[in-house]
Design a protein around this motif. Sequence first.
Motif, PDB file in Angstrom:
ATOM      1  N   VAL A  85      35.707 106.332  15.139  1.00 30.95           N
ATOM      2  CA  VAL A  85      37.162 106.517  15.270  1.00 30.95           C
ATOM      3  C   VAL A  85      37.473 107.962  15.642  1.00 30.95           C
ATOM      4  O   VAL A  85      38.308 108.230  16.512  1.00 30.95           O
ATOM      5  N   ARG A  86      36.805 108.913  15.014  1.00 30.04           N
ATOM      6  CA  ARG A  86      37.012 110.329  15.320  1.00 30.04           C
ATOM      7  C   ARG A  86      36.696 110.619  16.784  1.00 30.04           C
ATOM      8  O   ARG A  86      37.468 111.283  17.484  1.00 30.04           O
ATOM      9  N   GLN A  88      36.651 108.472  19.247  1.00 32.03           N
ATOM     10  CA  GLN A  88      37.617 107.759  20.077  1.00 32.03           C
ATOM     11  C   GLN A  88      38.916 108.560  20.204  1.00 32.03           C
ATOM     12  O   GLN A  88      39.467 108.696  21.292  1.00 32.03           O
ATOM     13  N   LYS A  89      39.398 109.107  19.089  1.00 34.03           N
ATOM     14  CA  LYS A  89      40.615 109.926  19.119  1.00 34.03           C
ATOM     15  C   LYS A  89      40.407 111.172  19.969  1.00 34.03           C
ATOM     16  O   LYS A  89      41.290 111.557  20.744  1.00 34.03           O
ATOM     17  N   ARG A  92      40.438 110.179  23.615  1.00 30.82           N
ATOM     18  CA  ARG A  92      41.800 109.886  24.065  1.00 30.82           C
ATOM     19  C   ARG A  92      42.575 111.171  24.356  1.00 30.82           C
ATOM     20  O   ARG A  92      43.297 111.259  25.346  1.00 30.82           O
ATOM     21  N   LEU A  93      42.428 112.156  23.495  1.00 29.02           N
ATOM     22  CA  LEU A  93      43.114 113.432  23.669  1.00 29.02           C
ATOM     23  C   LEU A  93      42.693 114.090  24.981  1.00 29.02           C
ATOM     24  O   LEU A  93      43.536 114.535  25.765  1.00 29.02           O
TER      25      LEU A  93
END
Length: 105
Positions: A85-86, A88-89, A92-93
């Motif tokens: 998740v980290r 992926q975030k 995305r950024l």
Amino acid sequence: MTEQTYYVLTALLDGPRHGYAIIKQALELSGGRVRLPVGTLYGSLDRLADQDLIELDHEETVAGRPRRYFRLTDDGRQAVLAEAVRMQKAARLVLRHAAVRTATA
């Protein structure tokens, strides 16, 4: 979390594996980037077990040699999912930032 640790834990998501199977799975999952020498792998497995992220599932003897199978603990599963998740975030950024820069160029 290091890339090697991430792929060792990821290799165990589908269930218990022995060392050589972890090496092969990590290599496959990483597209050939993560090559785990045996000494490195077993040092990592010991460290991950000390951190309660993995545990010994069972042992067997194959061709006269002991083979240990490891599995994720609940904490190990949570850790690898949190890392995914980290990442992926973070991706995305970067992609959002790149898209804005491209649109304004």
